[in-house]
Write an enzyme that holds these catalytic residues in place. Sequence first.
Site, PDB file in Angstrom:
ATOM      1  N   TRP A 108     109.513  22.091  28.601  1.00 40.50           N
ATOM      2  CA  TRP A 108     109.293  23.132  29.589  1.00 40.50           C
ATOM      3  C   TRP A 108     108.988  22.578  30.971  1.00 40.50           C
ATOM      4  O   TRP A 108     109.514  23.087  31.980  1.00 40.50           O
ATOM      5  CB  TRP A 108     108.176  24.064  29.117  1.00 40.50           C
ATOM      6  CG  TRP A 108     108.594  24.876  27.935  1.00 40.50           C
ATOM      7  CD1 TRP A 108     108.167  24.751  26.641  1.00 40.50           C
ATOM      8  CD2 TRP A 108     109.592  25.905  27.923  1.00 40.50           C
ATOM      9  NE1 TRP A 108     108.829  25.641  25.829  1.00 40.50           N
ATOM     10  CE2 TRP A 108     109.711  26.367  26.585  1.00 40.50           C
ATOM     11  CE3 TRP A 108     110.393  26.482  28.908  1.00 40.50           C
ATOM     12  CZ2 TRP A 108     110.588  27.377  26.215  1.00 40.50           C
ATOM     13  CZ3 TRP A 108     111.276  27.497  28.536  1.00 40.50           C
ATOM     14  CH2 TRP A 108     111.371  27.937  27.220  1.00 40.50           C
ATOM     15  N   ASP A 178     101.210  25.889  34.106  1.00 40.68           N
ATOM     16  CA  ASP A 178     101.912  26.802  33.213  1.00 40.68           C
ATOM     17  C   ASP A 178     101.135  26.822  31.900  1.00 40.68           C
ATOM     18  O   ASP A 178     101.162  25.868  31.136  1.00 40.68           O
ATOM     19  CB  ASP A 178     103.348  26.307  33.004  1.00 40.68           C
ATOM     20  CG  ASP A 178     104.132  27.134  31.999  1.00 40.68           C
ATOM     21  OD1 ASP A 178     103.548  28.033  31.360  1.00 40.68           O
ATOM     22  OD2 ASP A 178     105.337  26.872  31.832  1.00 40.68           O
ATOM     23  N   LYS A 202     103.741  34.787  24.242  1.00 43.01           N
ATOM     24  CA  LYS A 202     103.220  33.793  23.312  1.00 43.01           C
ATOM     25  C   LYS A 202     101.962  34.251  22.578  1.00 43.01           C
ATOM     26  O   LYS A 202     101.866  34.120  21.369  1.00 43.01           O
ATOM     27  CB  LYS A 202     102.918  32.482  24.054  1.00 43.01           C
ATOM     28  CG  LYS A 202     104.152  31.694  24.455  1.00 43.01           C
ATOM     29  CD  LYS A 202     104.905  31.187  23.227  1.00 43.01           C
ATOM     30  CE  LYS A 202     106.207  30.515  23.593  1.00 43.01           C
ATOM     31  NZ  LYS A 202     106.137  29.131  23.865  1.00 43.01           N
TER      32      LYS A 202
END
Length: 211
Positions: A108, A178, A202
């Site tokens: 990511w 993040d 999530k």
Amino acid sequence: MALENLNNHLNFSGGPGALPEQVLKVTQAAIMNVPEVGLSVLGISHRSDWFRDVVDETENNLRELLGVPRDYHVLFLQGGSSLQFSMIPMNLLHGSKKTAEYIVSGYWSAKAVPEASIEGEVRVVWDGRDSGYNRLPAAEKLVLSSEAAYLHYVSNETVEGVQFSYLPGMSDVPLICDMASDFLSQPIAVDRYALVYAHAQKNLGPAGLTS
């Protein structure tokens, strides 16, 4: 499908968090009719007082759970966390004549770098690719600049399974994180960050929102 017949198993994959049965029941009823409004939740205006109250309550809950100071804004945005890969450098790097620093610790964080490069100069201060992203840098190994526009990192890389146990960066450089996969899983020192972002999918429920 009646909720009584629903097997609401916990989901440990990289998808939406499982919601409690009581939340599902209230949501099911609200799709047909929100009692205090007399309309389906799908037909209530986003400009209505009722919807404003929902947003305000959600913000207050986040502030209380995370200890968000009043001088920090809480934003609810469309899109997932990946949208922030572009929006952050658009707002904080573009035209600044500074360099943004990125720690690349996995899948990511690697995706964030090309998007930032469109808006300005980017320097990768650490990249774990050669080791297969199976470890994180020690704090003292990071060579950082006090003149950077910001330092960006991902707190927990879900693909590789590595999670930061410390806060990287310098106190005089904006720190951006993040937290898509560990948001609200533990207390965080919000005032140490310039910006924290995460998507609901999530840990908090279904996809479609970034805060």
